[in-house]
Design a protein around this motif. Sequence first.
Motif, PDB file in Angstrom:
ATOM      1  N   ASN A 159       7.023  12.245  -3.273  1.00 32.17           N
ATOM      2  CA  ASN A 159       7.454  11.325  -2.198  1.00 32.17           C
ATOM      3  C   ASN A 159       7.836  12.020  -0.897  1.00 32.17           C
ATOM      4  O   ASN A 159       7.724  11.424   0.174  1.00 32.17           O
ATOM      5  N   LEU A 163       2.893  13.012  -0.329  1.00 28.76           N
ATOM      6  CA  LEU A 163       2.477  11.760   0.327  1.00 28.76           C
ATOM      7  C   LEU A 163       2.631  11.818   1.851  1.00 28.76           C
ATOM      8  O   LEU A 163       1.691  11.448   2.582  1.00 28.76           O
ATOM      9  N   PRO A 164       3.762  12.320   2.389  1.00 25.89           N
ATOM     10  CA  PRO A 164       3.860  12.373   3.863  1.00 25.89           C
ATOM     11  C   PRO A 164       2.772  13.224   4.514  1.00 25.89           C
ATOM     12  O   PRO A 164       2.239  12.873   5.565  1.00 25.89           O
ATOM     13  N   THR A 166      -0.181  13.620   3.574  1.00 22.17           N
ATOM     14  CA  THR A 166      -1.438  12.878   3.540  1.00 22.17           C
ATOM     15  C   THR A 166      -1.389  11.737   4.562  1.00 22.17           C
ATOM     16  O   THR A 166      -2.321  11.522   5.343  1.00 22.17           O
ATOM     17  N   ALA A 167      -0.267  11.017   4.562  1.00 20.90           N
ATOM     18  CA  ALA A 167      -0.135   9.832   5.435  1.00 20.90           C
ATOM     19  C   ALA A 167      -0.226  10.212   6.908  1.00 20.90           C
ATOM     20  O   ALA A 167      -0.797   9.465   7.716  1.00 20.90           O
ATOM     21  N   LEU A 170      -3.975  10.424   7.722  1.00 15.05           N
ATOM     22  CA  LEU A 170      -4.798   9.248   7.451  1.00 15.05           C
ATOM     23  C   LEU A 170      -4.225   7.967   8.059  1.00 15.05           C
ATOM     24  O   LEU A 170      -4.929   6.962   8.163  1.00 15.05           O
ATOM     25  N   GLY A 171      -2.934   7.968   8.422  1.00 14.28           N
ATOM     26  CA  GLY A 171      -2.320   6.757   8.965  1.00 14.28           C
ATOM     27  C   GLY A 171      -2.271   5.642   7.934  1.00 14.28           C
ATOM     28  O   GLY A 171      -2.324   4.464   8.264  1.00 14.28           O
ATOM     29  N   THR A 172      -2.147   6.015   6.652  1.00 19.31           N
ATOM     30  CA  THR A 172      -2.223   5.017   5.592  1.00 19.31           C
ATOM     31  C   THR A 172      -0.865   4.423   5.220  1.00 19.31           C
ATOM     32  O   THR A 172      -0.791   3.520   4.379  1.00 19.31           O
ATOM     33  N   GLY A 173       0.218   4.938   5.795  1.00 15.22           N
ATOM     34  CA  GLY A 173       1.549   4.365   5.593  1.00 15.22           C
ATOM     35  C   GLY A 173       1.887   4.164   4.121  1.00 15.22           C
ATOM     36  O   GLY A 173       1.667   5.042   3.284  1.00 15.22           O
ATOM     37  N   ASN A 174       2.404   2.950   3.811  1.00 15.22           N
ATOM     38  CA  ASN A 174       2.857   2.668   2.443  1.00 15.22           C
ATOM     39  C   ASN A 174       1.724   2.602   1.432  1.00 15.22           C
ATOM     40  O   ASN A 174       1.963   2.573   0.228  1.00 15.22           O
ATOM     41  N   THR A 176      -0.433   4.944   1.047  1.00 20.98           N
ATOM     42  CA  THR A 176      -0.871   6.315   0.750  1.00 20.98           C
ATOM     43  C   THR A 176      -0.980   6.629  -0.752  1.00 20.98           C
ATOM     44  O   THR A 176      -1.939   7.284  -1.165  1.00 20.98           O
ATOM     45  N   THR A 179      -4.434   5.973  -1.994  1.00 23.50           N
ATOM     46  CA  THR A 179      -5.630   6.601  -1.401  1.00 23.50           C
ATOM     47  C   THR A 179      -6.281   7.527  -2.440  1.00 23.50           C
ATOM     48  O   THR A 179      -5.594   8.096  -3.289  1.00 23.50           O
TER      49      THR A 179
END
Length: 301
Positions: A159, A163-164, A166-167, A170-174, A176, A179
């Motif tokens: 967490n 995940l950060p 990656t986010a 990718l701008g995938t936020g919650n 992520t 993905t």
Amino acid sequence: MSAKKSNGRKRVLVVGAGAAGMSAAHHLAQHPEKFQVTLVDSVNYCGGQAFAVPIDKNKHGASWFNQGVQGGSNIFHHTMTMFARQGYHADPVKLQVSFGKDEMFWNNVFPTELLAKHQKEIKRFATVLKIARWFEIFFALMPLKLMLKLFFFSDEFINFIALPMTALFLGTGNATPETPSIMLERLCTSPTYGMWYPADKQSVASNLPPMVVFPNFSDFYETWRKSLVKNGVHVRLSTEMTSVVKRDKDGVVVSFIKRTPVESNHNPVSGDTDSPDNHDPANLPSEEWEEEYDELILCVL
Ligand SMILES: Cc1cc2nc3c(=O)[nH]c(=O)nc-3n(C[C@H](O)[C@H](O)[C@H](O)COP(=O)(O)OP(=O)(O)OC[C@H]3O[C@@H](n4cnc5c(N)ncnc54)[C@H](O)[C@@H]3O)c2cc1C
């Protein structure tokens, strides 16, 4: 209905003058013999989420900053080309980035307590990247959260570190955790678009990725708006599309209302009754009217 058939040209309505809508209008406008383009936005400026905020140069050493949208990777060829066409450019930087705060703080510049605490997992992560590459057929679509759990990474590592990182790219936020695992693998192993390439066995990421920072967005989009108008695009700001009344093989009918710009320039959509701006009598939506087009492109996010 105010739009009229135009010498055999398709009447295209582009809704939303952010990056996507401006691009769509720009490319269609390259073919004036085929398309008559109308671009509308409910706010009174072009650029959508991408805009600059003026600040006091004496106090801050700069007269503006871009809100939110800051920069990108060298692989954003289309974005760079669009800047250049309007006489703007993005400046190269070596990205220093930090995540979390207090005991969860870490960055790609110097070691922190969190990275020291997860040393073993960071080492394991480098090995897992190799395994994911060898067996990429299995990991290509496996959700990231599943892969990380499969290799027994702790919740804290997942967490606050995996995940950060990656986010951010990718701008995938919650979303992520959902993905595909291969995205994080490539971010760490691809020499071209891998933001975190090469992976670091000691601190996950320490590469200071070469990126670019964007120019003043308000200036850029205003210049681009003028150039679209010059190229025959009807740019109609403070105009909100309220509904698609009809959309079939014969064309589209949409309804609009006129918006009065609010002080911040960022009108909320009229349906947002929670927004205080929508209770301001000076900003009440005008009467609705309908228009007819051949094609509709929605770039409203
Ligand atoms: C905080 C933040 C930071 C970001 N940082 C970066 C970054 O560093 N680098 C990067 O590359 N990307 C970044 N992004 C992503 C980038 O901002 C977006 O991908 C991009 O701006 C989206 O453009 P768009 O045209 O799709 O949408 P938008 O910019 O949202 O444009 C949509 C437009 O549609 C209009 N609209 C909506 N409804 C209607 C309607 N009914 N009628 C008329 N008009 C309507 C809106 O007013 C708006 O102007 C960031 C995003 C955020 C939120």
